[in-house]
Design a protein around this motif. Sequence first.
Motif: not given
Length: 403
Positions: A101-117
């Motif tokens: 959560q503390t690492l800000a990836y570049p704008d092209n990166v989407t990280v899925f959370g713990s719930q299916v989205t």
Amino acid sequence: MKFIHAADLHLDSPFLGLTSLPPAFLTQVQRSTFAAATKIFDRALAEHVDFVLLAGDLFDRAEQSVAAQAYLFDQFNRLNAAQIPVLISFGNHDYATDQHQTLAYPDNVTVFGSQVTTHTLTLASGETVAVSGFSYPQRWVADDVLADYPDHAATDWHVGMLHGAVRSGGPADHYAPFTVAELQAKHYDYWALGHIHHHQLLASDPPIVYAGNPQGRSVKETGARGAYLVTSHGTKLVPEFFPTAAIMWEPVTLDSSATTLVELGQKLVAWLQAHPASQPTLTVLHVTLGQALSASDTAQLTDWVALFQRTQHKVLQTAQREFVRVTVQQAAEPLTAPKLDQTYWKRGGQQVFTVANQQDLLGKLLQEPSLAAWAQDLSPADLKQAATERLNQRLREGGDHES
């Protein structure tokens, strides 16, 4: 449409038990997960793909090193400069933590959370792609997560990302278990799977694919390692595997008529010269001798293996091989009943050398990923063979060890 599906990068894998390798080669091995991953990102740029999917276990453990995080950040920036989106789900090794959560990836990166989205992309061609997935919130996910995946969206394509294992019906079903039928029931166009390290196609309509890991990490991970380039052909998505491994693993079994260590060394040199590898290869060698070595040679066997690797370094280097383990099985000398009751040993071995006993012996050590990776090279048969050879050696050394 064109995208890359990869998984199980396992950056920062420790590669335990390889300290006997020459320093330069050991460094190459320790960097191999990064080198293999780089080939994936290079391919994405060369193919001008529309996006990249990374289906879990990017890191080898939940607490990632600064070097591994910085490496991925740099690679994602390369893709960002080419306007290539990256979609990430974390798996059982690198499950979502505060560190993510503390690492800000570049704008092209989407990280899925713990719930299916579901994340929707609009490609340069105008096509729309829905990608559904989730990240592990802890090491084990035993729940039926497939119920949370939506049916095919109103998009041109729908891709599912899942880091999990086919349901077995047993107590080991704690890696987001699923069945192929459950995946097919969602009517997606492609399932990008992670967790299993051997690349394989579970079904073709639609493609349900394990990418495998890009770099083998033990002798149990032999053969080609890589990722998939997936291309649309009409209404179908077609996966094409491409190799990425920087280092290969190969188990080799040799039968030899050598009767001395000198002769054995000569035969190994001849074998290396006749069997060069096509790329750097970690070789696990098992030699079976037609007759037993002398007591003197047997006593020196361990030191001889280390000496051979040092004195024959150039031969090994030319063959692009390094021996990470060498075992020599000598012809068994018949043991009389007073020395060893073979029937008792066989019965006892069947009871003692079992998977359950091995797991009980190692206990909580197996919960540490790096130690679990080391232990996966051991089997009850390996332990039984080692115990048998050790006991036979002690029996041959003198009567004070007899029973």
